[in-house]
Design a protein around this motif. Structure first.
Motif, short mmCIF file in Angstrom:
data_model
loop_
_atom_site.label_atom_id
_atom_site.label_comp_id
_atom_site.label_asym_id
_atom_site.label_seq_id
_atom_site.Cartn_x
_atom_site.Cartn_y
_atom_site.Cartn_z
N UNK A 4 21.74 -19.55 -0.98
CA UNK A 4 20.83 -19.00 0.02
C UNK A 4 19.50 -19.74 -0.08
N UNK A 5 19.03 -20.26 1.05
CA UNK A 5 17.75 -20.97 1.04
C UNK A 5 16.61 -20.00 0.79
N UNK A 6 15.67 -20.43 -0.04
CA UNK A 6 14.46 -19.64 -0.26
C UNK A 6 13.47 -19.92 0.86
N UNK A 7 12.59 -18.98 1.11
CA UNK A 7 11.62 -19.14 2.20
C UNK A 7 10.74 -20.36 2.00
N UNK A 8 10.42 -20.66 0.75
CA UNK A 8 9.46 -21.73 0.46
C UNK A 8 10.11 -23.04 0.03
N UNK A 9 11.45 -23.10 0.02
CA UNK A 9 12.13 -24.37 -0.26
C UNK A 9 13.56 -24.31 0.24
N UNK A 10 13.88 -25.21 1.11
CA UNK A 10 15.23 -25.28 1.67
C UNK A 10 16.08 -26.25 0.85
#
Length: 417
Positions: A4-10
């Motif tokens: 799952x991508x984090x909001x602050x790093x894809x």
């Protein structure tokens, strides 16, 4: 499973992450890659020529052919097979490889002499590397050649090779211990007068920093824009791969390298490091099948009898050993989240090096013990897990090495009685 991508790093869909690797996003900034870097770089493998200059090493005819076939299967563009003028055995091996009609180009190595070129022609090759020192002190004091005579000699040799129907490459060695103005004059004149198929700039003693290499290739590309430039580098100061990246950034077309870094003194930059590094860190293809790297490295190691260091980049036997309990725990948790290359930049299978190997020793944690108990089909309580971990750690400190699986089985068997 994708993470799952984090909001602050894809991670998903980025050039620095996929199911088998996770490297730095910094590599893919345009300012880092450089405007002149090419989308693909070819590898000219020198294992059979410069690799053989490793002190005490010589290839037999059959060994030369066997390694040549493996290099072809690996996917290098061209194979520098040695000097046919050295021996009949060399000539026979080169002829055999030429007659196989391999995908890789078979390229003999020649001095700037007609007799060397004639021997290459006699082998049936259509390509040849024509070499000469470019350092003025080498030429004046060793060969008795002035700068003007040097250019005439090289130009004459290249034109002669062309007359014989060959495609010659000019290789100017000991170039980095010459001043830039002198180097540029020699290479520019050879390019203008003889127009070789490609030009090789050589850092024979690994004495130029990567910054210097980027500078000189930038200048060479300006001076010789229409002829492909290649780079040959040795590893005296451990800078060879850094210099390769610098040359690529400056617009070089090909890299000379050898399997396991074989070569004189510290050796050449390693083919496996060039192929893996350019592909995995910069997304630049070399045509090499990365999955065949492990096999090719082991083949050359077995034939040469020169052991590969356990911690050698890409092909070291212990690169993918994991002992630390903290690391094993992190691997478990990141793997569960869909990140396969968790605590290594890439999975070992990507370069034909098997799997991550969890080892047991002085720094093992409960995650490591749990990993092996699960593999052995043994269940343990939390208290048993804690006690087994302490026993393994103590045994590792006593032995000052990792434990073999049979030793762990014995420890578990004795404890569980």
């Amino acid at each position: 499973m994708k993470p799952k991508d984090l909001d602050y790093m894809k991670l998903n869909g980025t050039p620095y992450f996929d199911e088998s690797r996770w490297v730095s996003p910094l590599n893919y900034e345009r300012d880092i890659q450089g405007e002149n870097a090419k989308d693909s770089i070819y590898i000219h493998d020198v294992t059979l020529r410069d690799g053989e200059q490793t002190c005490g090493l010589t290839w037999s005819e059959d060994q030369r052919v066997r390694i040549g076939v493996a290099l072809n299967d690996l996917g290098v563009k061209s194979i520098e097979v040695g000097m046919p003028i050295v021996s009949d055995e060399n000539k026979r091996a080169i002829r055999r490889l030429v007659d196989m009609d391999l995908d890789s180009e078979i390229v003999p190595f020649a001095r700037s002499l007609k007799k060397d070129i004639d021997e290459s022609v006699d082998c049936g090759a259509t390509r040849v590397v024509v070499e000469h020192a470019v350092n003025p002190y080498d030429n004046e004091l060793v060969y008795g050649v002035s700068p003007e005579k040097l250019i005439d000699r090289v130009v004459s040799a290249i034109l002669y090779a062309k007359e014989q129907g060959m495609k010659p490459t000019f290789m100017g060695w000991d170039a980095t211990r010459s001043t830039p103005d002198y180097v540029l004059k020699v290479f520019t004149e050879v390019a203008k007068q003889a127009k070789p198929e490609s030009i090789v700039f050589v850092d024979s003693f690994g004495v130029a920093s990567p910054f210097a290499i980027e500078f000189i290739f930038t200048e060479l590309r300006k001076a010789i824009p229409d002829i492909p430039l290649e780079f040959h580098v040795h590893n005296e100061f451990g800078l060879a791969m850094g210099s390769v990246f610098a040359a690529v950034r400056a617009g070089v077309s090909g890299i000379h390298s050898s399997i396991n870094g074989l070569g004189e003194r510290t050796g050449n930059v390693a083919t496996e490091e060039v192929a893996a590094g350019l592909k995995l860190l910069m997304g630049i293809d070399t045509g090499v099948d990365l999955r065949k790297i492990g096999y090719t490295s082991r083949l050359v190691e077995d034939i040469s009898k020169i052991p590969v260091a356990n911690n050698k980049p890409v092909v070291g036997k212990r690169l993918f050993w994991v002992e630390s309990g903290i690391v094993v725990d992190a691997i478990d948790k990141l793997n569960a989240a869909g990140i396969n290359a968790a605590m290594t930049p890439y999975l070992p299978s990507l370069v034909g090096m098997g799997e991550i190997d969890v080892k047991l020793g002085a720094f093992s944690g409960q995650a490591s013990i749990k990993y092996w108990l699960k593999r052995l089909g043994i269940q343990a309580t939390e208290d048993q897990l804690e006690e087994l971990t302490e026993i393994v750690r103590k045994e590792g400190r006593i032995r000052n090495t990792v434990l073999e699986l049979d030793e762990f089985k014995r420890i578990v068997g004795d404890y569980m009685k």
